[in-house]
Design a protein around this motif. Sequence first.
Motif, PDB file in Angstrom:
ATOM      1  N   TYR A  76      12.161   9.480  33.749  1.00 55.28           N
ATOM      2  CA  TYR A  76      10.711   9.508  33.888  1.00 55.28           C
ATOM      3  C   TYR A  76      10.229  10.805  33.251  1.00 55.28           C
ATOM      4  CZ  TYR A  76      11.606   5.631  36.962  1.00 55.28           C
ATOM      5  OH  TYR A  76      12.039   4.414  37.456  1.00 55.28           O
ATOM      6  N   GLU A  78       7.418  13.354  31.605  1.00 49.59           N
ATOM      7  CA  GLU A  78       6.050  13.821  31.500  1.00 49.59           C
ATOM      8  C   GLU A  78       6.003  14.839  30.368  1.00 49.59           C
ATOM      9  OE1 GLU A  78       4.885  15.422  35.244  1.00 49.59           O
ATOM     10  OE2 GLU A  78       4.796  13.463  36.244  1.00 49.59           O
ATOM     11  N   GLN A  81       0.650  17.551  26.356  1.00 45.17           N
ATOM     12  CA  GLN A  81      -0.031  17.153  25.121  1.00 45.17           C
ATOM     13  C   GLN A  81       0.090  18.214  24.026  1.00 45.17           C
ATOM     14  OE1 GLN A  81      -3.854  16.441  26.860  1.00 45.17           O
ATOM     15  NE2 GLN A  81      -4.595  18.521  26.508  1.00 45.17           N
ATOM     16  N   ASP A 129      10.490   6.166  30.590  1.00 42.25           N
ATOM     17  CA  ASP A 129       9.069   5.982  30.873  1.00 42.25           C
ATOM     18  C   ASP A 129       8.352   7.273  30.482  1.00 42.25           C
ATOM     19  OD1 ASP A 129       6.967   4.350  32.696  1.00 42.25           O
ATOM     20  OD2 ASP A 129       6.740   6.502  33.051  1.00 42.25           O
ATOM     21  N   TRP A 130       7.421   7.165  29.532  1.00 44.20           N
ATOM     22  CA  TRP A 130       6.699   8.345  29.036  1.00 44.20           C
ATOM     23  C   TRP A 130       5.291   8.413  29.613  1.00 44.20           C
ATOM     24  CZ3 TRP A 130       8.931  12.217  26.454  1.00 44.20           C
ATOM     25  CH2 TRP A 130      10.116  11.979  25.767  1.00 44.20           C
ATOM     26  N   GLU A 131       4.882   9.618  30.006  1.00 43.41           N
ATOM     27  CA  GLU A 131       3.513   9.846  30.473  1.00 43.41           C
ATOM     28  C   GLU A 131       2.997  11.129  29.832  1.00 43.41           C
ATOM     29  OE1 GLU A 131       0.937  10.523  34.604  1.00 43.41           O
ATOM     30  OE2 GLU A 131       3.083  10.047  34.702  1.00 43.41           O
ATOM     31  N   VAL A 133       0.661  14.296  29.715  1.00 40.61           N
ATOM     32  CA  VAL A 133      -0.028  15.137  30.694  1.00 40.61           C
ATOM     33  C   VAL A 133      -0.514  16.409  29.996  1.00 40.61           C
ATOM     34  CG1 VAL A 133       1.350  14.266  32.622  1.00 40.61           C
ATOM     35  CG2 VAL A 133       2.116  16.300  31.383  1.00 40.61           C
ATOM     36  N   ARG A 139       8.794  17.616  31.248  1.00 42.17           N
ATOM     37  CA  ARG A 139       9.485  17.421  32.531  1.00 42.17           C
ATOM     38  C   ARG A 139      10.181  16.079  32.497  1.00 42.17           C
ATOM     39  NH1 ARG A 139       8.095  14.726  37.373  1.00 42.17           N
ATOM     40  NH2 ARG A 139       9.202  15.554  39.211  1.00 42.17           N
ATOM     41  N   ARG A 201       5.208   0.905  38.293  1.00 43.47           N
ATOM     42  CA  ARG A 201       5.419   2.318  37.964  1.00 43.47           C
ATOM     43  C   ARG A 201       5.014   3.212  39.131  1.00 43.47           C
ATOM     44  NH1 ARG A 201       2.511   4.599  34.511  1.00 43.47           N
ATOM     45  NH2 ARG A 201       3.993   5.999  33.501  1.00 43.47           N
ATOM     46  N   LYS A 205       7.365   6.001  41.028  1.00 42.69           N
ATOM     47  CA  LYS A 205       6.959   7.401  41.169  1.00 42.69           C
ATOM     48  C   LYS A 205       6.967   7.802  42.645  1.00 42.69           C
ATOM     49  CE  LYS A 205       5.557   8.199  36.783  1.00 42.69           C
ATOM     50  NZ  LYS A 205       5.715   9.386  35.936  1.00 42.69           N
ATOM     51  N   GLU A 277      16.071  16.972  38.090  1.00 44.21           N
ATOM     52  CA  GLU A 277      14.898  17.309  37.285  1.00 44.21           C
ATOM     53  C   GLU A 277      15.238  18.320  36.205  1.00 44.21           C
ATOM     54  OE1 GLU A 277      10.463  17.958  38.652  1.00 44.21           O
ATOM     55  OE2 GLU A 277      11.545  19.865  38.801  1.00 44.21           O
TER      56      GLU A 277
END
Length: 280
Positions: A76, A78, A81, A129-131, A133, A139, A201, A205, A277
């Motif tokens: 997962y 994060e 930007q 899974d990309w997010e 932030v 992370r 998702r 989380k 992590e």
Amino acid sequence: MTRDIECSLIKRKVADAILKSVTVLPDDIRQGLADARRAESKPLSQELLDMLISNYKIAEEHHIPLCQDTGALCVYAEIGQDVHIIGGDVNQAISDAVSESYVNGFLRKSICSPLSRANTKDNSPAFIDWELVPGDRLRLLVVPKGGGCENMSCGTVLKVSDGIDGVRKYILQSVRTAASAPCPPYVLGVGIGGNLESCARLSKKALYDDIRSDSSDPLLSDMEKELKDTINATGIGTAGSGGDITCMRVRIRTFFTHITSLPVFVSFGCNSLRKAEVVI
């Protein structure tokens, strides 16, 4: 201003995290098992919990897997930007880290084609899974997810008229259907809202939130505690032994949804809920 991060660094950090995650149980899950042992009154369940606690101590001391199912490797991610990844394909770099860690670490290879069932023989590719932030950091939550608990995860879109009581009923129905298959005492991650895809998702989380912390939303905090008590009253118990403790913790995440929808997704995490992590 952008910050460059090399793919080679990401690969190395992920590889290290994989080997840690399969051998060292996270602190919050250790605390959950200790709390379960103190609360358990049934002798057989007490004995089983003692075995689980002994197991994670042996695994860490001897650098051996907590469970023979070393899982599908989920990441997962994060990404800030302001991060610029250089030096290759980051998805490939992560999957290469999986391949090398599972082959060189003699971990079980569990990834195969869904139809032919041909094994990839190195546990790749990773499920990523990309997010996006704010910020300039990357992370990565590295999670080896076993099949027993994953196979019992489920979701649906309820009628809006079902309301919060319908959500509770669906969660408890999922628990009764799963019974001892997710290797209790487990953690339950619940997603409510979004659409069916984003709801799944949300549940994942929630599953990996620290189980020692409480939701900042009083409604969710109360609901989490109520569901945990109701699940433990089922008497499923550790490994289906009929004890007092089936669930270490329920965590819930929500998101806005369409006025005609009420999505719910339930994810199970076994008594060896593994995670590590990486922050770069």
